[in-house]
Design an enzyme around this catalytic site. Structure first.
Site, PDB file in Angstrom:
ATOM      1  N   THR A 198       0.798  -1.070  -0.029  1.00 12.92           N
ATOM      2  CA  THR A 198       0.034   0.056   0.006  1.00 12.92           C
ATOM      3  C   THR A 198       0.899   1.297  -0.145  1.00 12.92           C
ATOM      4  O   THR A 198       0.340   2.399  -0.285  1.00 12.92           O
ATOM      5  CB  THR A 198      -0.913  -0.171   1.143  1.00 12.92           C
ATOM      6  OG1 THR A 198      -0.239   0.203   2.472  1.00 12.92           O
ATOM      7  CG2 THR A 198      -1.792  -1.091   1.095  1.00 12.92           C
ATOM      8  N   LEU A 207      -2.784   4.959   0.540  1.00 12.51           N
ATOM      9  CA  LEU A 207      -4.254   4.649   0.345  1.00 12.51           C
ATOM     10  C   LEU A 207      -4.460   3.107   0.596  1.00 12.51           C
ATOM     11  O   LEU A 207      -4.471   2.389  -0.501  1.00 12.51           O
ATOM     12  CB  LEU A 207      -4.861   5.123  -0.957  1.00 12.51           C
ATOM     13  CG  LEU A 207      -6.309   5.219  -0.978  1.00 12.51           C
ATOM     14  CD1 LEU A 207      -6.792   6.206  -0.027  1.00 12.51           C
ATOM     15  CD2 LEU A 207      -6.786   6.077  -2.400  1.00 12.51           C
ATOM     16  N   HIS A 208      -4.450   2.796   1.787  1.00 11.78           N
ATOM     17  CA  HIS A 208      -4.347   1.204   2.190  1.00 11.78           C
ATOM     18  C   HIS A 208      -5.568   0.288   1.650  1.00 11.78           C
ATOM     19  O   HIS A 208      -5.480  -0.414   0.664  1.00 11.78           O
ATOM     20  CB  HIS A 208      -4.238   0.838   3.672  1.00 11.78           C
ATOM     21  CG  HIS A 208      -3.075   1.688   4.442  1.00 11.78           C
ATOM     22  ND1 HIS A 208      -1.921   1.610   4.251  1.00 11.78           N
ATOM     23  CD2 HIS A 208      -3.271   2.685   5.328  1.00 11.78           C
ATOM     24  CE1 HIS A 208      -1.163   2.289   4.938  1.00 11.78           C
ATOM     25  NE2 HIS A 208      -2.183   2.983   5.595  1.00 11.78           N
ATOM     26  N   ASP A 209      -6.814   0.621   2.162  1.00 13.70           N
ATOM     27  CA  ASP A 209      -7.848  -0.371   1.882  1.00 13.70           C
ATOM     28  C   ASP A 209      -8.189  -0.556   0.113  1.00 13.70           C
ATOM     29  O   ASP A 209      -8.492  -1.758  -0.116  1.00 13.70           O
ATOM     30  CB  ASP A 209      -8.806  -0.059   2.619  1.00 13.70           C
ATOM     31  CG  ASP A 209      -8.727  -0.154   4.104  1.00 13.70           C
ATOM     32  OD1 ASP A 209      -9.543   0.073   4.798  1.00 13.70           O
ATOM     33  OD2 ASP A 209      -7.792  -0.961   4.661  1.00 13.70           O
TER      34      ASP A 209
END
Ligand code: RIB
Ligand code: CA
Length: 317
Positions: free
Chosen positions: A192, A245-247
């Protein structure tokens, strides 16, 4: 191509919001259920946010609340990143009431009615709900096609030097999923961190939306997503590279897998009390001799990722 049946478990959460809009705007996915845990904020806040996020997309996907705490201890929230409201101050219209029941039961109901290996479980927060569902009725694991998680790290953590926030908040739950023997794909912090949001990136995204000289580019979801991206705090760990922006990376794997390179690996959790608790101990090189138990997403085409994000979310209401 038949849309992939999915259950998304989340803790909205700024990046959870963008991930949910990406999922709801992608015809490749059939979102059957959204379940919610505490994590980025308390459960009352994360469930209110999940209801509002799904409703803004104009979708009637049931949203069911679940775990207010981890299997063995309370969650610790991340208000320093997501704000007390969990959405960095971005206000959304209230969504409809929650669907009745508890997340773990709702997950099992969907799995029980599904054919063999047909449902993808997506975990965007602490995976307590997913672990509770599958530990209570292990036979339902064979209805799971794939588990896709934003979790863990083979490098440094983000909530402690050793651990990533989702894994750290309920490491026992993650260990349960790692031991299920079902296909499991993990988007770690190492992946990520290749999807960093910067002011320049946001300006480019804002120009991409749904073209229209008069109307703002994109609908309410896209405008809210841009507002969230603009509100993200800088990440000390990433310096001037912006905020990861992980998810949405976990959702992008399901929608556009060619954006990624991956390898098999073996992971187990550090569960002992101490500075390393919650660490995903990841073997990418076969050093442990243990059979692989997950697919690690290693590289991401960031330009393609952000273009996908803009195209899908800007097409929502
Ligand atoms: O470490 C990042 C993860 O923790 C993301 O899922 C973010 O939403 C938080 O839940
Ligand atoms: Ca999350």
């Amino acid at each position: 191509m038949t849309p992939r049946a999915c259950i998304i478990d989340c803790d909205p959460g700024t990046d959870d919001a963008v991930a949910l809009w990406l999922a709801l705007g992608s015809p490749e996915l059939d979102i059957r259920l959204v379940t919610v845990a505490g994590g980025n904020a308390g459960l009352a806040t994360t469930t209110a946010n999940a209801r509002a996020i799904v409703a803004l997309a104009g979708r009637a996907v049931p949203v069911v609340a679940g775990a207010a705490g981890a299997l063995l201890r309370p969650f610790e929230v991340a208000a320093h990143v997501h704000g007390k409201d969990g959405l960095a101050g971005v206000r959304l219209p209230d969504g409809p009431p929650l669907a009745p029941g508890l997340a773990a039961d709702a997950i099992r109901d969907v799995l029980r009615a599904a054919p063999y290996a047909s449902v993808t479980l997506v975990g965007l927060g602490p995976v307590t709900n997913l672990a509770l569902a599958l530990a209570a009725e292990p036979a339902l694991a064979d209805r799971v096609a794939e588990i896709v998680l934003m979790s863990g790290a083979w490098g440094e953590g983000n909530i402690t030097p050793a651990a990533e926030f989702n894994a750290w908040n309920d490491p026992e739950a993650l260990q349960i999923l790692l031991g299920l023997g079902r296909p499991l794909t993990m988007a770690t912090l190492d992946l990520t961190s290749q999807a960093c949001v910067t002011p320049g990136r946001i300006a480019g995204l804002a120009a991409q939306g749904r073209p229209g000289p008069a109307a703002p580019r994109g609908g309410a979801c896209w405008q809210a997503a841009l507002a969230i991206l603009r509100a993200l705090p800088p990440s000390p760990r990433m310096g001037d590279r912006g905020y990861p922006l992980h998810d949405p990376c976990a959702i992008a794997w399901l929608v556009a897998p060619l954006l990624f390179a991956a390898r098999e690996g073996f992971a187990e959790m550090e569960l002992a009390p101490g500075p390393s608790r919650g660490r995903t101990v990841i073997d990418r090189w076969g050093r442990t001799g243990r059979a692989p138990n997950l697919r690690l997403l290693e590289t991401l085409d960031a330009e393609g990722f952000f273009a996908l994000l803009a195209a899908r979310i800007a097409a929502l209401p």
